[in-house]
Scaffold this active site. Structure first.
Site, PDB file in Angstrom:
ATOM      1  N   CYS A 227      12.200  -6.722   1.841  1.00 40.01           N
ATOM      2  CA  CYS A 227      13.228  -5.707   2.238  1.00 40.01           C
ATOM      3  C   CYS A 227      13.477  -5.937   3.510  1.00 40.01           C
ATOM      4  O   CYS A 227      13.171  -6.577   4.290  1.00 40.01           O
ATOM      5  CB  CYS A 227      12.514  -4.323   1.835  1.00 40.01           C
ATOM      6  SG  CYS A 227      11.183  -3.726   3.232  1.00 40.01           S
TER       7      CYS A 227
ATOM      8  N   CYS B 110       4.800  -2.198   2.946  1.00 41.73           N
ATOM      9  CA  CYS B 110       4.921  -3.394   2.184  1.00 41.73           C
ATOM     10  C   CYS B 110       3.856  -4.725   2.425  1.00 41.73           C
ATOM     11  O   CYS B 110       3.385  -4.611   3.604  1.00 41.73           O
ATOM     12  CB  CYS B 110       6.273  -3.961   2.350  1.00 41.73           C
ATOM     13  SG  CYS B 110       7.845  -2.934   2.157  1.00 41.73           S
TER      14      CYS B 110
ATOM     15  N   ILE C 144       0.875  -1.197   0.148  1.00 41.77           N
ATOM     16  CA  ILE C 144      -0.037   0.077   0.165  1.00 41.77           C
ATOM     17  C   ILE C 144       0.943   1.231   0.037  1.00 41.77           C
ATOM     18  O   ILE C 144       1.476   1.626   1.121  1.00 41.77           O
ATOM     19  CB  ILE C 144      -0.857   0.024   1.335  1.00 41.77           C
ATOM     20  CG1 ILE C 144      -1.798  -1.285   1.137  1.00 41.77           C
ATOM     21  CG2 ILE C 144      -1.832   1.293   1.308  1.00 41.77           C
ATOM     22  CD1 ILE C 144      -2.773  -1.599   0.083  1.00 41.77           C
TER      23      ILE C 144
ATOM     24  N   CYS D 158      10.964  -5.364   6.351  1.00 45.55           N
ATOM     25  CA  CYS D 158      10.219  -6.405   6.649  1.00 45.55           C
ATOM     26  C   CYS D 158      10.884  -7.682   7.015  1.00 45.55           C
ATOM     27  O   CYS D 158      10.481  -8.485   7.938  1.00 45.55           O
ATOM     28  CB  CYS D 158       9.614  -6.827   5.173  1.00 45.55           C
ATOM     29  SG  CYS D 158       8.253  -5.617   4.585  1.00 45.55           S
TER      30      CYS D 158
ATOM     31  N   GLU E  35       4.334  -7.681   3.231  1.00 46.25           N
ATOM     32  CA  GLU E  35       4.639  -8.166   4.321  1.00 46.25           C
ATOM     33  C   GLU E  35       4.260  -8.015   5.356  1.00 46.25           C
ATOM     34  O   GLU E  35       3.745  -8.854   6.412  1.00 46.25           O
ATOM     35  CB  GLU E  35       6.114  -8.780   4.216  1.00 46.25           C
ATOM     36  CG  GLU E  35       6.797  -9.313   3.137  1.00 46.25           C
ATOM     37  CD  GLU E  35       7.185  -8.480   1.879  1.00 46.25           C
ATOM     38  OE1 GLU E  35       6.584  -7.323   1.660  1.00 46.25           O
ATOM     39  OE2 GLU E  35       8.358  -8.608   1.361  1.00 46.25           O
TER      40      GLU E  35
END
Ligand SMILES: [Zn+2]
Length: 160
Positions: free
Chosen positions: A98, A65, A55, A101, A67
């Site tokens: 990333c 992200c 989002i 995350c 995740e």
């Protein structure tokens, strides 16, 4: 099953459920700025699937992200025990979470929990037909070695 003997292998059915779910999650990505849709799906210890999408936010820094979307959805409803994660993008190669995350996954998931990185062409998407594209299976221990986690705060420390 104790933690020491727990097997972190997902069944074929669990893998397929997670993979299909991360593609479904990606459909709800909101990516007007990044143009990089991502879908994630978490499998909970009791068999539920929690989906998350990328989002974007106009401030860019406020973007979240897929995740972390999935983890926040789950954790904020009291679900904190997971046995698998699948992530897909629109890229024809496995793309891994990333750094932010990875640390977020570290908060709630075992180092050994399978993380499935799924290329976009895994399916012939219209019909959910499987193509012969291999996924990359990894885990947090590989993605974030020598990590800092919640248990580290329990270590004895010298008072300052
Ligand atoms: Zn991320």
């Amino acid at each position: 099953m104790t933690a020491a003997t727990k097997s972190w292998t997902l069944s074929v059915e669990q893998q397929e459920l997670l993979i299909k779910s991360c593609f479904e999650a990606k459909e709800f990505s909101y990516t007007p700025y990044s143009k990089f849709p991502v879908g994630a799906a978490l499998l909970t210890a009791d068999g539920r699937v929690i989906k998350g999408a990328c989002i974007d936010n106009v401030t860019y820094a406020g973007s979240i992200c897929a995740e972390r979307t999935a983890l926040v959805k789950a954790a904020s409803e009291g679900i904190r025990s997971f046995i698998g994660l699948a992530v897909t993008t629109n890229v024809a190669a496995p793309i891994s979470p990333c750094g932010m995350c990875r640390q977020f996954i570290r908060e709630f998931c075992s180092d050994e929990m399978p993380i499935l990185l799924v290329p976009v062409d895994y399916y012939d998407t219209e019909k959910w037909n499987l193509k012969k594209v291999s996924i990359q299976v990894t885990n947090l221990g590989e993605l974030l070695p020598f990590s800092f986690g919640p248990e580290d705060l329990e270590l004895s420390r010298k008072s300052s």
